[in-house]
Structures are given as C-alpha cells and as structure tokens.
Design a protein around this motif. Structure first.
Motif, PDB file in Angstrom:
ATOM      1  N   GLY A 113      10.227 -10.057  -7.210  1.00 25.04           N
ATOM      2  CA  GLY A 113       9.088 -10.395  -7.797  1.00 25.04           C
ATOM      3  C   GLY A 113       8.022  -9.304  -7.410  1.00 25.04           C
ATOM      4  N   ALA A 114       7.069  -9.687  -8.055  1.00 30.63           N
ATOM      5  CA  ALA A 114       5.515  -8.809  -7.913  1.00 30.63           C
ATOM      6  C   ALA A 114       5.092  -8.931  -6.701  1.00 30.63           C
ATOM      7  CB  ALA A 114       4.694  -9.117  -9.289  1.00 30.63           C
ATOM      8  N   GLY A 115       5.222  -9.980  -6.023  1.00 30.86           N
ATOM      9  CA  GLY A 115       4.629 -10.298  -4.968  1.00 30.86           C
ATOM     10  C   GLY A 115       3.298 -11.395  -4.782  1.00 30.86           C
ATOM     11  N   SER A 116       3.043 -11.547  -3.736  1.00 34.16           N
ATOM     12  CA  SER A 116       1.864 -12.417  -3.627  1.00 34.16           C
ATOM     13  C   SER A 116       0.911 -11.615  -2.350  1.00 34.16           C
ATOM     14  CB  SER A 116       1.961 -13.935  -2.714  1.00 34.16           C
ATOM     15  OG  SER A 116       2.654 -14.657  -3.885  1.00 34.16           O
ATOM     16  N   ARG A 117      -0.097 -11.187  -3.017  1.00 33.45           N
ATOM     17  CA  ARG A 117      -1.021 -10.505  -1.893  1.00 33.45           C
ATOM     18  C   ARG A 117      -1.943 -11.313  -1.101  1.00 33.45           C
ATOM     19  NH1 ARG A 117      -1.135  -5.392  -0.309  1.00 33.45           N
ATOM     20  NH2 ARG A 117      -0.727  -4.645  -2.594  1.00 33.45           N
ATOM     21  N   LEU A 118      -1.894 -11.373   0.019  1.00 28.88           N
ATOM     22  CA  LEU A 118      -2.531 -12.499   1.068  1.00 28.88           C
ATOM     23  C   LEU A 118      -3.416 -11.352   1.892  1.00 28.88           C
ATOM     24  CD1 LEU A 118      -3.081 -15.052   2.715  1.00 28.88           C
ATOM     25  CD2 LEU A 118      -1.209 -14.287   4.074  1.00 28.88           C
ATOM     26  N   THR A 119      -4.671 -11.848   1.922  1.00 31.97           N
ATOM     27  CA  THR A 119      -5.816 -11.503   2.302  1.00 31.97           C
ATOM     28  C   THR A 119      -6.256 -12.162   3.452  1.00 31.97           C
ATOM     29  OG1 THR A 119      -6.461  -9.637   0.884  1.00 31.97           O
ATOM     30  CG2 THR A 119      -7.993 -10.156   2.467  1.00 31.97           C
ATOM     31  N   VAL A 120      -6.117 -11.987   4.700  1.00 32.88           N
ATOM     32  CA  VAL A 120      -6.802 -12.833   5.835  1.00 32.88           C
ATOM     33  C   VAL A 120      -8.075 -12.374   6.370  1.00 32.88           C
ATOM     34  CG1 VAL A 120      -6.252 -13.933   8.130  1.00 32.88           C
ATOM     35  CG2 VAL A 120      -4.367 -13.632   6.443  1.00 32.88           C
ATOM     36  N   LEU A 121      -9.023 -13.093   6.246  1.00 28.84           N
ATOM     37  CA  LEU A 121     -10.355 -12.610   6.821  1.00 28.84           C
ATOM     38  C   LEU A 121     -10.958 -13.359   8.043  1.00 28.84           C
ATOM     39  CD1 LEU A 121     -12.389 -13.057   3.434  1.00 28.84           C
ATOM     40  CD2 LEU A 121     -11.340 -10.934   4.481  1.00 28.84           C
ATOM     41  N   PRO A 135       0.924 -17.995  -5.540  1.00 26.38           N
ATOM     42  CA  PRO A 135       0.093 -17.248  -6.415  1.00 26.38           C
ATOM     43  C   PRO A 135       0.163 -15.742  -6.173  1.00 26.38           C
ATOM     44  CG  PRO A 135      -1.126 -18.041  -4.164  1.00 26.38           C
ATOM     45  CD  PRO A 135       0.316 -18.383  -4.197  1.00 26.38           C
ATOM     46  N   ARG A 136      -0.171 -14.822  -6.999  1.00 30.64           N
ATOM     47  CA  ARG A 136      -0.233 -13.542  -6.968  1.00 30.64           C
ATOM     48  C   ARG A 136      -1.402 -12.991  -6.150  1.00 30.64           C
ATOM     49  NH1 ARG A 136       1.220 -10.150 -10.717  1.00 30.64           N
ATOM     50  NH2 ARG A 136       0.985  -8.779  -8.776  1.00 30.64           N
ATOM     51  N   TYR A 137      -2.513 -13.715  -5.735  1.00 26.53           N
ATOM     52  CA  TYR A 137      -3.440 -13.299  -4.952  1.00 26.53           C
ATOM     53  C   TYR A 137      -4.151 -14.483  -4.147  1.00 26.53           C
ATOM     54  CZ  TYR A 137      -3.462  -9.122  -8.008  1.00 26.53           C
ATOM     55  OH  TYR A 137      -2.600  -7.953  -8.611  1.00 26.53           O
ATOM     56  N   LEU A 138      -4.369 -14.298  -2.905  1.00 22.86           N
ATOM     57  CA  LEU A 138      -5.091 -15.470  -2.188  1.00 22.86           C
ATOM     58  C   LEU A 138      -5.604 -14.769  -0.941  1.00 22.86           C
ATOM     59  CD1 LEU A 138      -2.494 -17.771  -0.162  1.00 22.86           C
ATOM     60  CD2 LEU A 138      -2.015 -15.423  -1.434  1.00 22.86           C
ATOM     61  N   ILE A 139      -6.734 -15.439  -0.727  1.00 20.72           N
ATOM     62  CA  ILE A 139      -7.649 -15.139   0.498  1.00 20.72           C
ATOM     63  C   ILE A 139      -7.796 -16.449   1.249  1.00 20.72           C
ATOM     64  CG2 ILE A 139      -9.878 -14.291   1.333  1.00 20.72           C
ATOM     65  CD1 ILE A 139     -10.145 -13.109  -1.343  1.00 20.72           C
ATOM     66  N   LYS A 140      -7.296 -16.094   2.563  1.00 16.98           N
ATOM     67  CA  LYS A 140      -7.668 -17.095   3.620  1.00 16.98           C
ATOM     68  C   LYS A 140      -8.241 -16.676   4.927  1.00 16.98           C
ATOM     69  CE  LYS A 140      -4.813 -20.308   1.846  1.00 16.98           C
ATOM     70  NZ  LYS A 140      -5.107 -21.771   1.534  1.00 16.98           N
TER      71      LYS A 140
END
Lengths: 112, 115
Positions: free
Chosen positions: B107-115, B8-13
């Motif tokens: 590619g444009a990348g997948s931005r992963l945010t880990v909380l 995905p382009r953006y995801l939060i885990k």
C-alpha cells in the motif's frame, strides 16, 4: 545485524546512461532476490526478481546480475530515463514462511 | 482490481499516546505483512498474518502489535508512542502465506509523526 547490504546510498546518472546498484547478502539460505522501486508518496512496487539457479535476468531495460559464490546481486538500468528517478530496494528471503529482508535503499536521480 | 488500501494516510500523535493503523489487502490475498520505513533503517519487518494467525514477527518491542480479521483486513497498534516511532508504516499483501516467497503488493503507507 544487517543481512542485506546495499550500495550506493544515492546515485546520479545522466539520461541515457547505465545505473548500477549493488547488494550483498550473508545468509546462504536466501533463494529469492527481488528488487523494488518506490516513488515519493507511494509504496514500493516489485520491479524484477531472480532465483539463484540463473545468473542473469532481463526485463526490458532492467537486468539483475547474480553471483552466488560472491553472495552478491546487482540491478542494472540501461538507457536510464528521468522517469526512473526513484528509490530502489533490494531484498532477499528463503522459500517458505520467512519475511523479505530489505536493503536500506538507493536514491537514484537521472538528470537530463 | 483494487490495490492495498491503508488508512489513515497521515496522522500526528504525541508521545505516550497510542495509534491504530488499518490495512485492506487485495481481494483474495490472505497474507498481510507490515513494515516500518525510516530514512536511516530502510524497511524493517514488523509482522505477518495469514488466516488470522501471526506467522512471523520482527524484532520490535511489545508495544507494536497487530491482528488480522476473518476478511483478511489487518490492523496494527502501537502503544505508548515514542519519538522514534515516527515513520512510514507499510502494509503489503500476498496471495499465500510465507510472504517472502511471493510477490508483495504494498500500500501507499500511513505516515505517523510523533511529537
């Protein structure tokens, strides 16, 4: 150990001015030196590349200068435009099955 | 000609979870490389796959893994996520192995945010 050191971290240039970004490398086996341009929300895109058998390569307003003895190479952007505002990465690799090693990037802002 | 597609382009885990990122290279490109991009470290090489074989691996812990399928599509997986894994994960393809000697198309990348 950082193999490619890039400077400056950020750069502000007036429209029409010359932007200069420098990189230094340590591994004398490097023989391919590309520059990548990255706009916000996009992946890096190849801008221009040089091999050490030439000291300069020019493509439009973009020029790479290469100094093999000093182990340095630089990107010059002539007549800088606001549309050039982006992050620029230098990189290096050896021919063959080795990955590109990137500098940490320079954020360029061209102001009118 | 379609470019490199990342999902995905953006995801939060949250910490401790795992994540799988997908990359579809340019048609005909057989090499796929993965990079991690963070503000402090720039682009750091994770691994490269060519014809379903890992050819190069960067200096990342074993929590980071990848694979490539017969159609050249690639996935990377990060297990037991840590806060420091928050980053933009970039996939790049090139026509041949030895990605360093070839033009990498990112590619444009997948931005992963880990909380």
């Amino acid at each position: 150990q950082q193999q490619v050191k890039q400077s400056p971290q950020s750069l502000i240039v007036q429209k029409g001015g010359i932007s200069i970004i420098n990189c230094a490398y340590e591994n004398t086996a490097f023989d391919y030196f590309p520059w990548y341009q990255q706009f916000p929300g996009k992946g890096p895109a190849l801008l221009i590349a040089i091999r050490p058998d030439v000291s300069e390569k020019k493509e439009g307003r973009f020029t790479i200068s290469f100094n093999k003895s000093a182990k340095q190479f630089s990107l010059h952007i002539m007549d800088s435009q606001p549309g050039d505002s982006a992050t620029y990465f230098c990189a290096a690799s050896t021919t063959g099955n080795t990955p590109l090693v990137f500098g940490k990037g320079t954020r360029l802002s061209v102001i009118a | 000609k379609a470019g490199v597609t990342q999902t995905p382009r953006y995801l939060i885990k949250t910490r401790g979870q795992q994540v799988t990122l997908s990359c579809s290279p340019i048609s005909g490109h057989r090499s796929v490389s993965w990079y991690q991009q963070t503000p402090g470290q720039g682009l750091q090489f994770l691994f490269e796959y060519f014809s379903e074989t890992q050819r190069n691996k960067g200096n990342f812990p074993g929590r980071f893994s990848g694979r490539q399928f017969s159609n050249s599509r690639s996935e990377m997986n990060v297990s037991t996520l840590e806060l420091g894994d928050s980053a933009l994960y970039l996939c790049a393809s090139s026509p041949f192995g030895g990605a360093g000697a070839n033009v990498l198309t990112f590619g444009a990348g997948s931005r992963l945010t880990v909380l």
